[in-house]
Design a protein around this motif. Structure first.
Motif, PDB file in Angstrom:
ATOM      1  N   VAL A   1      -4.003   5.481  -0.732  1.00 62.08           N
ATOM      2  CA  VAL A   1      -3.905   6.268   0.491  1.00 62.08           C
ATOM      3  C   VAL A   1      -2.990   7.464   0.285  1.00 62.08           C
ATOM      4  O   VAL A   1      -2.052   7.433  -0.522  1.00 62.08           O
ATOM      5  N   LEU A   2      -3.275   8.522   1.051  1.00 62.09           N
ATOM      6  CA  LEU A   2      -2.470   9.734   1.097  1.00 62.09           C
ATOM      7  C   LEU A   2      -2.180  10.003   2.570  1.00 62.09           C
ATOM      8  O   LEU A   2      -3.108  10.166   3.365  1.00 62.09           O
ATOM      9  N   ILE A   3      -0.906  10.040   2.942  1.00 60.22           N
ATOM     10  CA  ILE A   3      -0.540  10.185   4.354  1.00 60.22           C
ATOM     11  C   ILE A   3       0.417  11.352   4.523  1.00 60.22           C
ATOM     12  O   ILE A   3       1.401  11.470   3.792  1.00 60.22           O
TER      13      ILE A   3
ATOM     14  N   TRP B   1       5.111  10.579   5.615  1.00 62.26           N
ATOM     15  CA  TRP B   1       4.209  10.803   4.491  1.00 62.26           C
ATOM     16  C   TRP B   1       4.337   9.694   3.468  1.00 62.26           C
ATOM     17  O   TRP B   1       5.362   9.028   3.369  1.00 62.26           O
ATOM     18  N   PHE B   2       3.244   9.515   2.699  1.00 57.52           N
ATOM     19  CA  PHE B   2       3.179   8.452   1.699  1.00 57.52           C
ATOM     20  C   PHE B   2       2.067   8.781   0.712  1.00 57.52           C
ATOM     21  O   PHE B   2       1.010   9.284   1.086  1.00 57.52           O
ATOM     22  N   THR B   3       2.306   8.487  -0.546  1.00 59.07           N
ATOM     23  CA  THR B   3       1.287   8.621  -1.597  1.00 59.07           C
ATOM     24  C   THR B   3       1.356   7.372  -2.452  1.00 59.07           C
ATOM     25  O   THR B   3       2.367   7.145  -3.124  1.00 59.07           O
ATOM     26  N   GLY B   4       0.329   6.535  -2.411  1.00 55.52           N
ATOM     27  CA  GLY B   4       0.426   5.323  -3.211  1.00 55.52           C
ATOM     28  C   GLY B   4      -0.812   4.453  -3.163  1.00 55.52           C
ATOM     29  O   GLY B   4      -1.762   4.705  -2.410  1.00 55.52           O
ATOM     30  N   PHE B   5      -0.774   3.407  -3.968  1.00 51.65           N
ATOM     31  CA  PHE B   5      -1.881   2.465  -4.073  1.00 51.65           C
ATOM     32  C   PHE B   5      -1.757   1.382  -3.007  1.00 51.65           C
ATOM     33  O   PHE B   5      -0.655   0.969  -2.644  1.00 51.65           O
ATOM     34  N   ILE B   6      -2.895   0.921  -2.532  1.00 54.03           N
ATOM     35  CA  ILE B   6      -2.899  -0.130  -1.517  1.00 54.03           C
ATOM     36  C   ILE B   6      -2.479  -1.445  -2.157  1.00 54.03           C
ATOM     37  O   ILE B   6      -2.995  -1.815  -3.214  1.00 54.03           O
ATOM     38  N   PRO B   7      -1.549  -2.165  -1.563  1.00 53.75           N
ATOM     39  CA  PRO B   7      -1.077  -3.414  -2.165  1.00 53.75           C
ATOM     40  C   PRO B   7      -2.181  -4.457  -2.269  1.00 53.75           C
ATOM     41  O   PRO B   7      -3.014  -4.591  -1.384  1.00 53.75           O
ATOM     42  N   LYS B   8      -2.161  -5.171  -3.412  1.00 52.03           N
ATOM     43  CA  LYS B   8      -3.110  -6.249  -3.684  1.00 52.03           C
ATOM     44  C   LYS B   8      -4.551  -5.809  -3.457  1.00 52.03           C
ATOM     45  O   LYS B   8      -5.324  -6.465  -2.750  1.00 52.03           O
ATOM     46  N   ALA B   9      -4.928  -4.684  -4.064  1.00 51.95           N
ATOM     47  CA  ALA B   9      -6.267  -4.135  -3.834  1.00 51.95           C
ATOM     48  C   ALA B   9      -6.983  -3.668  -5.095  1.00 51.95           C
ATOM     49  O   ALA B   9      -8.199  -3.491  -5.071  1.00 51.95           O
TER      50      ALA B   9
END
Length: 244
Positions: free
Chosen positions: A170-172, A143-151
């Motif tokens: 993205v939310l994974i 799982w992951f919750t965060g902003f896309i790098p350099k976007a």
């Protein structure tokens, strides 16, 4: 219980307590208010807008936000002086209650926030103009919750002097090879535009999948914003090479 057993229990309790105390002390020592992750996409932002990155100490103390800062940007446009703050919480436990029951499971949860604070041309204080909030609730899987790098981009596509702020994230939550949830949120002033869909997996093969999206209704009559967001989507939807 004899005295020998009692002393042994006290000894074990002391070891456990000492260990927990030291762990918490170490966590406290290493706490940081920010983790800079290169979220800002300089290349695709508007080069005519002077955009500055802020350190944690540069953020005005009167500004209220939640989470650990991953990016803070400052610029001026026709509406005034703007500060964009993007944060994440990391994971924490929450109680997932069964419907109409006191029974629950301990799950993992993580959150993200993005805030725009603005100080108008004739104003002395920053006011919050909008907030993005999203989260992942998960249990025992990837799982992951965060902003896309350099976007994240700051632009003025329609040249009206009001910056557009575009934030992909993205939310994974998965246990196999399912695509994650991807969203690109754009604000111009208080108007919100969005693409929502899936990340893309196995991007360089004939078996690639995911990447589908839907668009907000207000993009249908806004070709400039829609085309920009579609390019943004295609550039960032692939998970390969990302840190999630």
């Amino acid at each position: 219980m004899n005295k020998k057993n009692f002393l042994y229990i006290i000894f074990l309790f002391s070891i456990v307590t000492f260990g927990q105390t030291e762990i918490h002390k170490e966590k406290f020592r290493t706490l940081e208010p920010d983790i800079w992750l290169s979220i800002w996409d300089k290349e695709n932002s508007n080069h005519s807008i002077v955009i500055d990155t802020l350190s944690y100490d540069d953020i005005p103390k009167a500004i209220d936000f939640r989470g650990t800062v991953v990016e803070a940007l400052k610029w001026k446009d026709k509406q005034g002086e703007n500060i964009l703050i993007q944060t994440v919480t990391g994971h924490f436990n929450w109680k997932d209650y069964e419907e109409n029951s006191t029974n629950y499971m301990i799950q993992d949860k993580s959150e993200l926030y993005a805030y725009l604070f603005q100080k108008g041309v004739n104003e002395n204080e920053y006011q919050r103009k909008w907030k993005i909030y999203d989260f992942t609730e998960c249990f025992g899987v990837d799982w992951f919750t965060g902003f896309i790098p350099k976007a994240t981009t700051i632009t003025d596509l329609n040249k009206d002097g009001i910056a557009e702020i575009t934030i992909p994230y993205v939310l994974i939550c998965r246990g196999g090879m399912d695509p994650g949830t991807m969203k690109i949120i754009m604000y111009e002033g208080s108007t919100k535009y969005a693409l929502r869909g899936e990340t893309k997996l196995m991007c360089d093969s004939k078996n690639s999948y995911g990447g589908e999206y839907t668009e907000s209704d207000n993009l249908k009559d806004n070709t400039i914003f829609k085309n920009f967001l579609l390019r943004h989507w295609n550039r960032n939807t692939c998970e390969a090479g990302k840190y999630y």
